[in-house]
Every structure is written in structure tokens, then in C-alpha cells.
Motif scaffolding. Structure first.
Motif, PDB file in Angstrom:
ATOM      1  N   LEU A   3       0.856  -1.182   0.000  1.00  0.00           N
ATOM      2  CA  LEU A   3       0.000   0.000   0.000  1.00  0.00           C
ATOM      3  C   LEU A   3       0.896   1.238   0.000  1.00  0.00           C
ATOM      4  CD1 LEU A   3      -3.162   0.592   2.125  1.00  0.00           C
ATOM      5  CD2 LEU A   3      -1.366   2.323   2.112  1.00  0.00           C
ATOM      6  N   ALA A   4       0.542   2.221  -0.817  1.00  0.00           N
ATOM      7  CA  ALA A   4       1.268   3.487  -0.795  1.00  0.00           C
ATOM      8  C   ALA A   4       0.290   4.575  -0.386  1.00  0.00           C
ATOM      9  CB  ALA A   4       1.858   3.785  -2.161  1.00  0.00           C
ATOM     10  N   LYS A   5       0.714   5.423   0.553  1.00  0.00           N
ATOM     11  CA  LYS A   5      -0.155   6.501   1.055  1.00  0.00           C
ATOM     12  C   LYS A   5       0.396   7.827   0.550  1.00  0.00           C
ATOM     13  CE  LYS A   5       2.624   5.964   5.142  1.00  0.00           C
ATOM     14  NZ  LYS A   5       2.861   6.035   6.552  1.00  0.00           N
ATOM     15  N   ILE A   6      -0.466   8.597  -0.051  1.00  0.00           N
ATOM     16  CA  ILE A   6      -0.023   9.826  -0.709  1.00  0.00           C
ATOM     17  C   ILE A   6      -0.964  10.953  -0.301  1.00  0.00           C
ATOM     18  CG2 ILE A   6       0.495  10.881  -2.957  1.00  0.00           C
ATOM     19  CD1 ILE A   6       0.896   8.056  -4.056  1.00  0.00           C
ATOM     20  N   SER A   7      -0.412  12.122  -0.027  1.00  0.00           N
ATOM     21  CA  SER A   7      -1.262  13.235   0.396  1.00  0.00           C
ATOM     22  C   SER A   7      -0.788  14.542  -0.201  1.00  0.00           C
ATOM     23  CB  SER A   7      -1.279  13.318   1.932  1.00  0.00           C
ATOM     24  OG  SER A   7       0.018  13.580   2.419  1.00  0.00           O
ATOM     25  N   GLY A   8      -1.560  15.591   0.067  1.00  0.00           N
ATOM     26  CA  GLY A   8      -1.198  16.939  -0.385  1.00  0.00           C
ATOM     27  C   GLY A   8      -0.556  17.701   0.767  1.00  0.00           C
ATOM     28  N   ILE A   9      -1.116  18.882   1.084  1.00  0.00           N
ATOM     29  CA  ILE A   9      -0.602  19.671   2.209  1.00  0.00           C
ATOM     30  C   ILE A   9      -1.792  20.144   3.049  1.00  0.00           C
ATOM     31  CG2 ILE A   9       0.576  21.817   2.891  1.00  0.00           C
ATOM     32  CD1 ILE A   9       2.599  19.898   1.793  1.00  0.00           C
ATOM     33  N   GLY A  10      -1.626  20.107   4.347  1.00  0.00           N
ATOM     34  CA  GLY A  10      -2.672  20.512   5.295  1.00  0.00           C
ATOM     35  C   GLY A  10      -2.557  19.635   6.530  1.00  0.00           C
ATOM     36  N   CYS A  11      -3.348  19.938   7.579  1.00  0.00           N
ATOM     37  CA  CYS A  11      -3.350  19.058   8.751  1.00  0.00           C
ATOM     38  C   CYS A  11      -3.748  17.650   8.309  1.00  0.00           C
ATOM     39  CB  CYS A  11      -4.345  19.557   9.795  1.00  0.00           C
ATOM     40  SG  CYS A  11      -3.939  21.178  10.463  1.00  0.00           S
ATOM     41  N   SER A  12      -4.781  17.578   7.472  1.00  0.00           N
ATOM     42  CA  SER A  12      -5.264  16.285   6.969  1.00  0.00           C
ATOM     43  C   SER A  12      -4.163  15.542   6.222  1.00  0.00           C
ATOM     44  CB  SER A  12      -6.454  16.521   6.054  1.00  0.00           C
ATOM     45  OG  SER A  12      -6.280  17.715   5.313  1.00  0.00           O
ATOM     46  N   SER A  13      -3.442  16.277   5.415  1.00  0.00           N
ATOM     47  CA  SER A  13      -2.415  15.639   4.597  1.00  0.00           C
ATOM     48  C   SER A  13      -1.205  15.191   5.415  1.00  0.00           C
ATOM     49  CB  SER A  13      -1.978  16.576   3.476  1.00  0.00           C
ATOM     50  OG  SER A  13      -3.029  16.716   2.541  1.00  0.00           O
ATOM     51  N   LYS A  14      -1.131  15.674   6.660  1.00  0.00           N
ATOM     52  CA  LYS A  14      -0.055  15.195   7.547  1.00  0.00           C
ATOM     53  C   LYS A  14      -0.329  13.785   8.056  1.00  0.00           C
ATOM     54  CE  LYS A  14       1.475  19.408   9.941  1.00  0.00           C
ATOM     55  NZ  LYS A  14       1.640  19.923  11.319  1.00  0.00           N
ATOM     56  N   THR A  15      -1.601  13.385   8.073  1.00  0.00           N
ATOM     57  CA  THR A  15      -1.954  12.142   8.765  1.00  0.00           C
ATOM     58  C   THR A  15      -1.242  10.880   8.270  1.00  0.00           C
ATOM     59  OG1 THR A  15      -3.904  11.821   7.367  1.00  0.00           O
ATOM     60  CG2 THR A  15      -4.244  12.966   9.468  1.00  0.00           C
ATOM     61  N   PRO A  16      -0.860  10.787   6.990  1.00  0.00           N
ATOM     62  CA  PRO A  16      -0.166   9.551   6.596  1.00  0.00           C
ATOM     63  C   PRO A  16       1.075   9.251   7.446  1.00  0.00           C
ATOM     64  CG  PRO A  16      -0.900  10.693   4.645  1.00  0.00           C
ATOM     65  CD  PRO A  16      -1.183  11.610   5.813  1.00  0.00           C
ATOM     66  N   THR A  17       1.605  10.275   8.113  1.00  0.00           N
ATOM     67  CA  THR A  17       2.714   9.992   9.044  1.00  0.00           C
ATOM     68  C   THR A  17       2.202   9.209  10.247  1.00  0.00           C
ATOM     69  OG1 THR A  17       3.425  12.215   8.446  1.00  0.00           O
ATOM     70  CG2 THR A  17       4.718  11.105  10.127  1.00  0.00           C
ATOM     71  N   TYR A  18       0.915   9.348  10.528  1.00  0.00           N
ATOM     72  CA  TYR A  18       0.376   8.794  11.768  1.00  0.00           C
ATOM     73  C   TYR A  18      -0.319   7.450  11.578  1.00  0.00           C
ATOM     74  CZ  TYR A  18       0.962  13.821  12.379  1.00  0.00           C
ATOM     75  OH  TYR A  18       1.465  15.090  12.346  1.00  0.00           O
ATOM     76  N   PHE A  19      -0.229   6.887  10.396  1.00  0.00           N
ATOM     77  CA  PHE A  19      -0.703   5.510  10.205  1.00  0.00           C
ATOM     78  C   PHE A  19       0.219   4.771   9.228  1.00  0.00           C
ATOM     79  CE2 PHE A  19      -3.439   8.145   7.345  1.00  0.00           C
ATOM     80  CZ  PHE A  19      -3.131   7.590   6.113  1.00  0.00           C
ATOM     81  N   LEU A  20       0.194   3.468   9.294  1.00  0.00           N
ATOM     82  CA  LEU A  20       0.918   2.596   8.366  1.00  0.00           C
ATOM     83  C   LEU A  20       2.396   2.978   8.165  1.00  0.00           C
ATOM     84  CD1 LEU A  20      -1.786   2.235   5.543  1.00  0.00           C
ATOM     85  CD2 LEU A  20      -1.483   0.777   7.528  1.00  0.00           C
ATOM     86  N   SER A  21       3.170   2.931   9.244  1.00  0.00           N
ATOM     87  CA  SER A  21       4.575   3.335   9.095  1.00  0.00           C
ATOM     88  C   SER A  21       5.394   2.326   8.291  1.00  0.00           C
ATOM     89  CB  SER A  21       5.214   3.576  10.464  1.00  0.00           C
ATOM     90  OG  SER A  21       5.134   2.403  11.220  1.00  0.00           O
ATOM     91  N   ASN A  22       4.859   1.154   8.030  1.00  0.00           N
ATOM     92  CA  ASN A  22       5.585   0.203   7.177  1.00  0.00           C
ATOM     93  C   ASN A  22       5.241   0.368   5.694  1.00  0.00           C
ATOM     94  OD1 ASN A  22       7.281  -1.267   8.947  1.00  0.00           O
ATOM     95  ND2 ASN A  22       5.448  -2.226   9.816  1.00  0.00           N
ATOM     96  N   SER A  23       4.445   1.379   5.408  1.00  0.00           N
ATOM     97  CA  SER A  23       4.131   1.663   4.001  1.00  0.00           C
ATOM     98  C   SER A  23       4.906   2.898   3.562  1.00  0.00           C
ATOM     99  CB  SER A  23       2.638   1.952   3.829  1.00  0.00           C
ATOM    100  OG  SER A  23       1.866   0.881   4.293  1.00  0.00           O
ATOM    101  N   HIS A  24       5.267   2.939   2.287  1.00  0.00           N
ATOM    102  CA  HIS A  24       5.879   4.154   1.756  1.00  0.00           C
ATOM    103  C   HIS A  24       4.826   5.269   1.745  1.00  0.00           C
ATOM    104  CE1 HIS A  24       9.373   1.908   0.488  1.00  0.00           C
ATOM    105  NE2 HIS A  24       9.919   2.993  -0.017  1.00  0.00           N
ATOM    106  N   GLY A  25       5.271   6.466   2.096  1.00  0.00           N
ATOM    107  CA  GLY A  25       4.353   7.595   2.104  1.00  0.00           C
ATOM    108  C   GLY A  25       4.918   8.758   1.329  1.00  0.00           C
ATOM    109  N   PHE A  26       4.024   9.616   0.881  1.00  0.00           N
ATOM    110  CA  PHE A  26       4.467  10.764   0.088  1.00  0.00           C
ATOM    111  C   PHE A  26       3.564  11.952   0.401  1.00  0.00           C
ATOM    112  CE2 PHE A  26       6.283  11.784  -4.404  1.00  0.00           C
ATOM    113  CZ  PHE A  26       6.559  13.074  -4.018  1.00  0.00           C
ATOM    114  N   ASN A  27       4.148  12.901   1.093  1.00  0.00           N
ATOM    115  CA  ASN A  27       3.472  14.148   1.407  1.00  0.00           C
ATOM    116  C   ASN A  27       3.887  15.122   0.295  1.00  0.00           C
ATOM    117  OD1 ASN A  27       3.554  16.083   4.525  1.00  0.00           O
ATOM    118  ND2 ASN A  27       2.033  15.960   2.929  1.00  0.00           N
TER     119      ASN A  27
END
Ligand SMILES: Cc1ncc(C[n+]2csc(CCOP(=O)(O)OP(=O)(O)O)c2C)c(N)n1
Ligand code: SF4
Ligand SMILES: [Mg+2]
Lengths: 350, 603
Positions: free
Chosen positions: A59-83
Motif C-alpha cells: 500500500l502506498a499513502k499519498i497526500s497533499g498539504i494541510g493538517c489532513s495531509s499530515k496524517t499519513p505519518t500517523y498511520f501505516l509506518s511500514n508503508s511508503h508515504g508521500f506528502n
């Protein structure tokens, strides 16, 4: 700051089918305001992935910018993420998905990120039926820049400093339906029993799965008169149905009384079991979703639940005819035609 | 007067949207096949139908491929531009026109020759359908020119046969039109004219290709699988050619499915976002645009630079600023590409000067982007991209493998104690990345455009920030060893004066060098092929006292870049610029430099 959680796990913790504990799906400790709706949504994502036994690296978690877009840091730390950058999560997800069709793409955005700066990319991702889950954490304001009204703030909603919004709201759910999105749902951060099965169903849907989640901002938009406050949402919430997600090969354990129940089979063999709360609505009939949504609007209700699903959805890769293996696994042998071919190309230019 | 053989400029004045383009390129190809170097230029409007458009061909047996001013033969097909076209012919030159309707007497010039061919009348005699009359009129003038200039008819006929290989029914009417034009000219004029052509053997194994086509092939050979793009002249044909060739070269033989994905984006921001997403996820991806698109992509380019994600971007430059001169050539985006985006950023640029280099450098771009995990921009331009150029055949070394740079696979990760995305393990500034999906519990990290530490954790510490941006600068130093070296045009320095040029200025600059030589003026020359500038560039500048920087933009942007990056005393670099949107000529270079040289001498 990012706070790292201890990685020690008690051996007796319950595990899912692929031997991961729930903690394996968690992320860093959240730095959002205590009580922020976004954190509850993160919790639902963790729970859904744990229960679905998703391999975290698939699973890859991808977000934009905002408080909401910060959340991928706070779930699934074993998945690659992209803010990524503000409003551009859909294009980054499109590219990522083109490179590897085998991962699950979880896009997270805010109402500012999606309904203003990122509106163009949002609607085009829908148009292409990009295979992804798109969650908007919708608080009616710009949390990270300290509470300005967003484009989803309702007409007449009162902001914390007391001003009344004079502009019409953009209803992302209505818009997604209008644009023929193949999976459309709305939920509330405070209603995990509804949100978790919706996330699971969205992850099983081949195509663009949109979930607009009302997610109160406790710091800037939880005041009296705001239509996105916890109190207001709880008082006005309505649902299309009560639903349960049944993963492939699992037994159906819930049973709803006949007449009101419906079963929607998904591509991967899993099922959505529903108890409909309004007789005129049917989850696979886009028109009935429009009607139900309009009715709710007129009555001042916030309609949640699954609104529409197209069980025949064809995702972008299949529309384009891309090869079945991920493009990022192809190497010289498949990609480079070699010098002999080049010689014959040269010949056409003499 | 003795005949002028194999040295001319011929210009076709057409109406756009009338099918003249294919007749004109047939003309160039025929001459090329007679062993003569040709250099065609499209001078076209930003419009689809009805406006004047020109096609200018320089033919020169010595192989000068730059543009040359002065028109020897004008083929005036467009009444809208008759007056202007006639005025632009060199004294003693020829004006070939459609004499179906007579010319106004008062427009005629005494000092040029008029050659009337009733093109439309001939066409109407042979063809009934108005659209065909229009199309064959073009072939009729090609036939007339064959007689007037002495082009071998068999060569043209063979090109026609090849062109209609799949529609052989179209061959006879084309031959008919061609012969009709030829015969009319033969019967009514003294053929060939004083300017004429003769077969030579001066093109070797060269090909005649547009830069954008070569760039697209470079992307295919370089292993690109994903392209995100948004249409804009003059870059559109890059992705168009990529798709055309992919349909032949990139279909999985077993399934018939595509080993590529092309997404027409909603705008250039999205196009760049798609490239970033794809390369972050381990595919090779590119986008192609022009100045306005690069402006829109800026925020994303900065993200790729700072988060260290490979990006390949083709900038086919056109006249700016703003919408500027969208169908004219310039080199106006040197600074905006080199430093694209806010904050301290700089990007690797490659400057091709021929289609062959477009091909090679495009393939190199992917290796460089992966090796340095950063944006790499191929700096083409309209002249290079959209005009045919005589160029060396494309070659690929079948032993070449892709340099995917530093990527940990599952095995590497298994052996690792702890993974840090931004740890400079090899002390060259380049860190090891991992691709999503590699390992269930190791190697995941969070990519972000915010400041972060070596373990990709968000950080607001000034010390951490400085460490990271300085490490990124170290990559820049490493890159100097990897980018193409500048090209030198002398074994050893022979003068204290030099010239620097790059890209499509090269043809004209080399021709100008010969002109200087004849005047007894000695100049050393260097062609810049890449940014960052390496030691050879520094040395050239150090070893010369006065250097002319020849560019096709107003502000001498490469000069500014050199001054800024190499700490040069500005007075040492003298700008020699041409920015009217037409490809620079050798004479212009000569004039620009002579003017400044004489100032220097008089002082
Ligand atoms: C190009 C650009 N413009 C403005 C900003 C500033 N900015 C950061 S977050 C944000 C709004 C976020 O609102 P929303 O998406 O609703 O997220 P929330 O914080 O409410 O969860 C803005 C305007 C930015 N980061 N980038
Ligand atoms: S400002 Fe609002 S949206 Fe942002 S973290 Fe705090 S409560 Fe959540
Ligand atoms: Mg918001």
C-alpha cells in the motif's frame, strides 16, 4: 517533530491472517490537536488495513498539504508515504499508479486541498477512474493556515470569529456523482462502525473510490453555528444504510431483515452487505443516489454511508490496455528495441 | 554569368492548412537523396488554417546547415503575402508564382526574374474535386521546380511511391501532376535556371530527422515507460512521436498489451506530478513542454529537487516571455530552467545541438536523473525540435545497461540494521532510495517537501537543514564528472579570444568560424553541452581574455549563468545575441562580433 513509538511488541498481541499485529499498521504519534477528527480517521484506516490483512508494503499513502495531509505519518509506518504539494496528490498518485498497478493507493486530502487548489486534479482523477481510494478529511476550513473558510463551508455557517459564510458550498459527493465516479461515499470521523467497512470496500473497488469524511476541526471550526462541528453533525446525520464489508471467502455473519437488505458483489470476490434505511435508494443506481442526496439537502440532513457503487467499474489501466505486470519491473529486455531496429528506423529517414 | 551550383536558399510562401507541408518536405528529401546537404526551416503561424506560412530550405554542398539570409528563389503561392515575399528576394533572384491569375504590374520588380506557372489552371484541367485541385497544385510546383532547378525526377517519383506504398492508387495522379508541372516549365522557360542543383555524394549515411522525433526515440531506448504531458507547441510532437513508436516497439508480444502508459494530463502541473509519482515508484518517466509549462511545473520541480526524486523534463524552447512568439525559436529559458522553483535549487541541463544528440542525451537524461535522484532537463528548442536536420544516424550500444542509480532491493534491506533514506553512505552526496512494495517491514520511508533528517523524519532544526542542503550540493559536484563534456573545436588554444555557444547556434557558429578564419581573425571555440559546468569549461574561460557568448535570447542568459556559477568577472564575457525568433545566421554572428571586436581594437 515526529515522535517515534517504541517498536517492542508483546508476543501475545492478537495477529491478523498474515501475522501482523494492529500495532504494525500504526504510525508515528500524531501531533494534531487533541480531539481533531483527522486522528479518528487515521484510526479507522489502521483498523481497516489490519482487519483486511493488507501487507503494509503493498500500500502506498499519498497526500497533499494541510493538517489532513499530515496524517499519513500517523498511520501505516511500514508503508511508503508521500506528502506532496498542496492540491496535487491526485497527479502524484496517478503517476505512481501508472508505474505499479499492483499496489493499493490511499490518497488523503483536505477540503482546502481538494475543493480549492486541487479541484482540477480531483475531477480529472475521477474522469479517468484511477484505481485509488481518495479520502477527504472535510472540516470546512483550512486548519493548517489557522481556520479560514474553505469551499466546502456551508452557506450560513458561522466561523469561530463570528462571520457568516456568504458563499455556496461545493458538495464534493454530489460533484463526484455528477462526474460518474464509480464509488461514492460520505462518512463522519466519529462513526467508525460506518467508516471502517466503507474504507475496506473502497480498497476492494477497482477504480476511483471516493469517501468524503466530515472531520471536525476542534480548534477552528467546532463552535456554535458551524455546520461542521461535532454537535451539529451528530444532530443532523442521516445514513443511506447500515453496511458491512465481507472480505472474499469469509462467511457472511450479519443478516439483515429481508426487503431492506442488499448485497453488492465486488470484483475481488468480496461483498458489501447492506441494510437500506430508505426504500427508494439503491446502491448501484446513480439516479437514486442523486434523489436521496437532494432530499437530504432539502431537509438539512447530512447524508452518510455508501451512496453509489458501480460493480462493473473498469479502472484506468484496463481502459488504456497497459500490460498486467507493473511497468516498474520492466527492464532493458522489454524496453529497449536494440540497435538493429534503430538501423531500420534510420532507413526511413534517408 | 556562370551558374551557381548547389548553393541556394529557396523559400516557399504557402497558406497554412492547404497540404503544402508534405509537398515541401518531399522537395527537401529529394535534394537530400541527391547527396546534397539541406537545412529546411518551418516559419509558421500560431493558427490552423488560412494564414501565411513559409518553408525555407538552404541547400549547400559544403554542408553549412545554419540558416542564411537572402532568398535566391521564392515560390510565391500565397497572394496574401505576395508583396512581402517579392520584396524579400535577392537582386538577381527568382520569383516563381502561380500565374493562373496575372500579377499586378506595379508589384513587379525590375531586378528579379519572374517565372509564372499556371499551377491552379493545370490542376483544374486534370482534377475535378476542388480539394484535390488544391492538393495537386502543390505537386505541380514541385514538378516545375524539378525542371527549373534540375532535381532528378526519378528521385521524386521514388519518394512518392514510398509515401503511398499503402495507397498505390494515389501514385498515378501524383505522377501526373508532377509531370505536368515539369513539362510546363520545360516548355516555357530556359531550364535549368542559373541557380541549380547537381548530384553530389556529400551526405554520407546521414539521416534527415526532426529533433522531437529523435528525443522520443531517446525516451524509448532510455527505458521510459510513463509519460504525462499537456499539449503545447513546439513540444507536442515529442509525445506524439513517443506514442507512434511505442505502438510499434513497446507492445508485449504475448498479450498485445502496452509496455507503456501515456496520460494526457489536465495541465502541466499534473503532468509533472505524474512524472514524480511514477519515478518515485520506480519507473522511468518523462514529460515534455515549453516555457509556459516549465513555469507551471516550478513548484513540483522544487519538490523533486529537495525530496530527491528523479525527473526527466524536455523543454522545447520557444520565444518568450508569456505566450511570446509561440511558433518562433529562441533559447530563452536557460535561467528559468537552471534555477526552476523557489528556494535554493539548481538542475542538471543538457543542451543538444542536433537530432542525434537529442536521441543520445535524452537516453542519458534517464541515467543521470536516476543516478542523482534529481530533475534533469533536456534543453531543446523549436528550430531543433520541429525542423528536419541532416544528422548522423542514431546508434545504440546493445551492451549498454540502464544506470538505475542507488536503489536498495529486498535482499539489501534484509541485510541492513537500520535504513536511512538520506544517509550519505558513499560520501558522494547520493543516498540510497527504496521503491514502494520492496519489503514488508524494512525500507519504508516518508517522502516530503519539508525539511527532514537523514532518516526522512520531519525536522525544524537549522543544523539538520543546513546539513541536508549542503549534502545535496555535494551531489552537484559529483554530477560535474557525469554530465557530457563541452566540445572543443581546436587541438590547443591558439588565441586569447574565444567564443562560447550551445544548442542550435552551433551550425551558424561553425560557419562563422570559417568566415573569421578567412578574415585572418583567430578565435578559439567551445560548445557548452551541459550544466553544471565542469573543469574544462572553467579552464577555457580562464585561458582566454575576451570571450563572446553567442545566444538566442535578449539577456545572454547562459552568460549570466556562467558568471554566477563560476565567479567570472562579467566584463570578460561579452554578449552576442540574436532574438528575433529566426534561427541565428553565421553572418549575424560575424556582424555582432566584428562590431565588438572593432570597439575593442579602437579602445
Ligand atoms: C501553493 C501553496 N499555497 C498555500 C499553501 C498554504 N497552505 C497550507 S495548508 C493549506 C490549507 C489546508 O486546508 P485543508 O486542505 O482543508 O487541510 P486541513 O488543514 O483543514 O486539514 C494552505 C492554504 C501551501 N502549502 N502551498
Ligand atoms: S487545526 Fe484543526 S484540523 Fe488542524 S490539527 Fe487542529 S483540529 Fe485538526
Ligand atoms: Mg480542511
Amino acid at each position: 517533530m515526529t515522535y517515534i513509538k517504541p517498536t517492542f511488541r508483546h508476543p501475545a498481541l492478537p495477529k491478523n491472517k498474515i501475522s501482523f499485529a494492529k500495532a504494525d499498521y500504526e504510525g508515528a504519534i500524531s501531533t494534531l490537536c487533541a480531539g481533531c477528527g483527522h486522528d479518528s480517521i487515521s484510526g479507522s484506516i489502521v483498523q481497516a488495513c489490519y482487519e483486511m490483512s493488507i501487507e503494509p508494503h503493498k500500500l502506498a499513502k499519498i497526500s497533499g498539504i494541510g493538517c489532513s495531509s499530515k496524517t499519513p505519518t500517523y498511520f501505516l509506518s511500514n508503508s511508503h508515504g508521500f506528502n506532496s504539494v498542496h492540491g496535487r496528490m491526485p497527479s502524484v498518485t496517478t503517476g505512481a499508479n501508472m508505474a505499479n498497478r499492483d499496489l493499493i493507493y490511499l490518497g488523503v486530502s483536505g477540503d482546502g486541498d481538494t475543493a480549492s487548489i486541487g479541484m482540477g486534479q480531483f475531477v480529472h482523477a475521477i474522469r479517468r477512474n484511477l484505481n485509488m481510494v481518495y479520502i477527504v478529511m472535510n472540516n470546512g476550513c483550512y486548519g493548517l493556515t489557522k481556520g479560514q473558510d474553505s469551499a466546502t463551508a456551508d452557506f450560513g455557517s458561522v466561523s469561530k470569529p463570528g462571520s457568516v459564510n456568504q458563499f455556496q458550498a461545493i458538495d464534493l459527493v454530489g460533484m463526484a456523482l455528477e462526474l460518474n465516479a464509480t464509488f461514492v461515499a460520505r462518512s463522519f470521523s466519529g462513526d467508525k462502525t460506518q467508516l471502517i467497512p466503507l474504507i475496506k470496500a473502497a480498497m476492494s473497488h477497482p477504480g476511483f473510490a471516493f469517501i468524503d469524511v466530515i472531520s471536525p476541526c476542534v480548534t477552528f471550526n467546532n463552535n456554535k453555528g458551524s455546520t461542521k462541528s461535532y454537535d451539529f453533525v451528530r444532530d443532523h446525520i442521516e445514513a443511506t444504510s447500515v453496511l458491512d464489508f465481507v472480505p472474499q471467502k469469509d462467511e457472511i455473519t450479519v443478516s439483515y431483515e429481508e426487503g431492506n437488505s442488499a448485497t453488492v458483489p465486488l470484483h475481488d470476490g468480496s461483498l458489501i452487505e447492506l441494510r437500506k434505511l430508505s426504500p427508494e435508494w439503491n446502491p448501484t443506481d446513480r439516479y437514486s443516489a442523486f434523489v436521496r442526496l437532494q432530499k437530504a439537502k432539502m431537509k438539512g440532513e447530512i447524508l452518510t454511508g455508501l451512496l453509489y457503487i458501480d460493480p462493473e467499474s473498469t479502472e484506468l489501466h484496463d481502459l488504456m490496455g497497459t500490460t498486467d505486470v507493473p511497468l516498474n519491473t520492466l527492464r532493458e529486455a522489454e524496453l529497449c528495441p536494440g540497435n538493429a531496429t534503430l538501423e531500420s528506423i534510420n532507413q526511413n529517414f534517408r | 554569368m556562370s551558374a551557381i551550383v548547389n548553393d541556394m536558399v529557396i523559400r516557399f510562401a504557402n497558406v497554412n492548412g492547404t497540404g503544402s507541408a508534405s509537398a515541401n518536405s518531399m522537395f527537401s528529401k529529394a535534394i537530400f537523396r541527391m547527396g546534397l546537404p539541406v537545412s529546411p526551416k518551418n516559419i509558421f503561424p500560431s493558427n490552423i488554417q488560412g494564414l501565411p506560412t513559409w518553408y525555407e530550405v538552404r541547400i549547400n554542398e559544403n554542408g553549412y546547415l545554419g540558416r542564411r539570409a537572402g532568398i535566391d528563389v521564392m515560390v510565391g503561392i500565397n497572394p496574401q503575402s505576395f508583396a512581402k515575399d517579392m520584396a524579400s528576394v535577392k537582386p538577381g533572384g527568382y520569383f516563381v508564382y502561380d500565374s493562373t491569375k496575372p500579377l499586378y504590374e506595379d508589384m513587379m520588380r525590375e531586378d528579379i526574374h519572374f517565372i509564372g506557372i499556371p499551377m491552379m489552371k493545370i490542376s483544374m484541367d486534370f482534377f475535378e474535386v476542388p480539394r484535390l485541385q488544391q492538393l495537386f497544385k502543390n505537386i505541380i510546383y514541385v514538378g516545375a521546380l524539378a525542371a527549373l532547378l534540375d532535381i532528378e525526377m526519378e528521385v521524386i517519383k521514388q519518394i512518392i511511391e514510398e509515401q503511398f506504398e499503402k495507397k498505390p492508387k494515389l501514385v498515378p495522379p501524383n505522377f501526373k501532376a508532377l509531370d505536368a508541372g515539369y513539362n510546363y516549365a520545360k516548355e516555357h522557360y530556359d531550364c535549368p535556371l542559373n541557380v541549380r542543383l547537381e548530384r553530389r555524394d556529400n551526405v554520407g549515411d546521414h539521416i534527415l530527422m526532426e529533433g522531437n522525433e529523435a528525443t522520443a526515440l531517446g525516451a524509448i531506448y532510455g527505458g521510459a515507460t510513463v509519460a504525462g504531458w499537456y499539449p503545447i507547441t513546439p513540444s507536442t510532437s515529442v509525445v506524439k512521436a513517443f506514442e507512434t513508436h511505442c505502438k510499434k516497439l513497446r507492445i508485449d508480444p504475448k498479450t498485445g498489451k502496452k509496455n507503456y502508459a501515456i496520460v494526457q494530463a489536465e495541465d502541466e502541473l499534473a503532468a509533472m506530478g505524474m512524472v514524480i509519482g511514477a519515478t518515485w515508484n520506480g519507473a522511468r518517466a518523462f514529460t515534455s513542454t515549453s516555457g509556459p509549462g516549465v513555469s507551471l511545473m516550478s513548484e513540483f520541480i522544487g519538490l523533486a529537487y529537495f525530496a530527491e526524486i528523479p525527473v526527466v523534463l524536455v523543454n522545447v524552447q520557444r520565444g518568450g516571455p508569456s505566450t511570446g512568439m509561440p511558433t518562433r525559436t529562441q533559447q530563452p529559458d536557460i535561467l528559468s530552467s537552471a534555477y526552476a522553483s523557489h528556494g535554493d535549487t539548481k538542475h542538471i541541463l543538457l543542451f543538444p545541438s542536433t537530432p542525434t544528440e537529442c536521441f543520445e542525451m535524452m537516453a542519458d537524461c534517464f541515467d543521470l536523473a536516476d543516478r542523482f535522484q534529481t530533475p534533469v532537463i533536456l534543453m531543446s528548442d523549436l528550430d531543433l525540435g520541429m525542423n528536419d536536420h541532416m544528422t548522423k544516424p542514431l546508434k545504440w550500444d546493445d551492451n549498454r545497461t540502464y544506470d538505475l542509480g542507488k536503489v536498495y532491493d529486498a535482499e539489501d534491506l534484509e541485510k541492513l540494521e537500520e535504513y536511512g533514506r538520506y544517509l550519505d553512505i558513499d560520501n558522494d552526496g547520493i543516498c540510497y532510495r527504496t521503491i514502494p512494495g520492496t519489503h514488508p517491514t524494512k525500507g519504508s520511508f516518508f517522502t516530503r517537501g519539508t525539511s527532514r533528517d537523514e532518516y526522512a523524519r520531519y525536522s525544524e532544526s537549522g543544523a539538520v537543514y543546513v546539513r541536508v542542503v549542503n549534502r545535496i550540493l555535494k551531489k552537484w559536484e559529483t554530477a560535474k564528472k557525469y554530465v557530457p563534456k563541452p566540445q572543443m573545436y581546436q587541438e590547443e588554444y591558439k588565441s586569447k579570444k574565444g567564443i562560447i555557444f550551445f544548442g542550435t547556434t552551433t551550425y551558424a557558429a561553425l560557419e562563422a568560424m570559417e568566415m573569421f578564419e578567412k578574415e585572418g581573425i583567430k578565435l578559439d571555440a567551445m560548445r557548452i553541452t551541459a550544466f553544471p559546468f565542469n573543469e574544462t569549461v572553467e579552464d577555457f574561460i580562464e585561458q582566454h581574455e575576451e570571450i563572446f557568448v553567442i545566444e538566442q535570447n535578449r539577456d545572454a542568459q547562459l552568460r549570466s549563468l556562467i558568471i554566477n556559477e563560476l565567479d567570472i568577472i562579467p566584463a570578460k564575457l561579452i554578449k552576442a545575441v540574436n532574438y528575433d525568433g529566426m534561427p541565428i545566421t553565421a553572418q549575424t554572428i560575424m556582424d555582432l562580433i566584428m562590431e565588438k571586436l572593432s570597439v575593442a581594437i579602437n579602445n
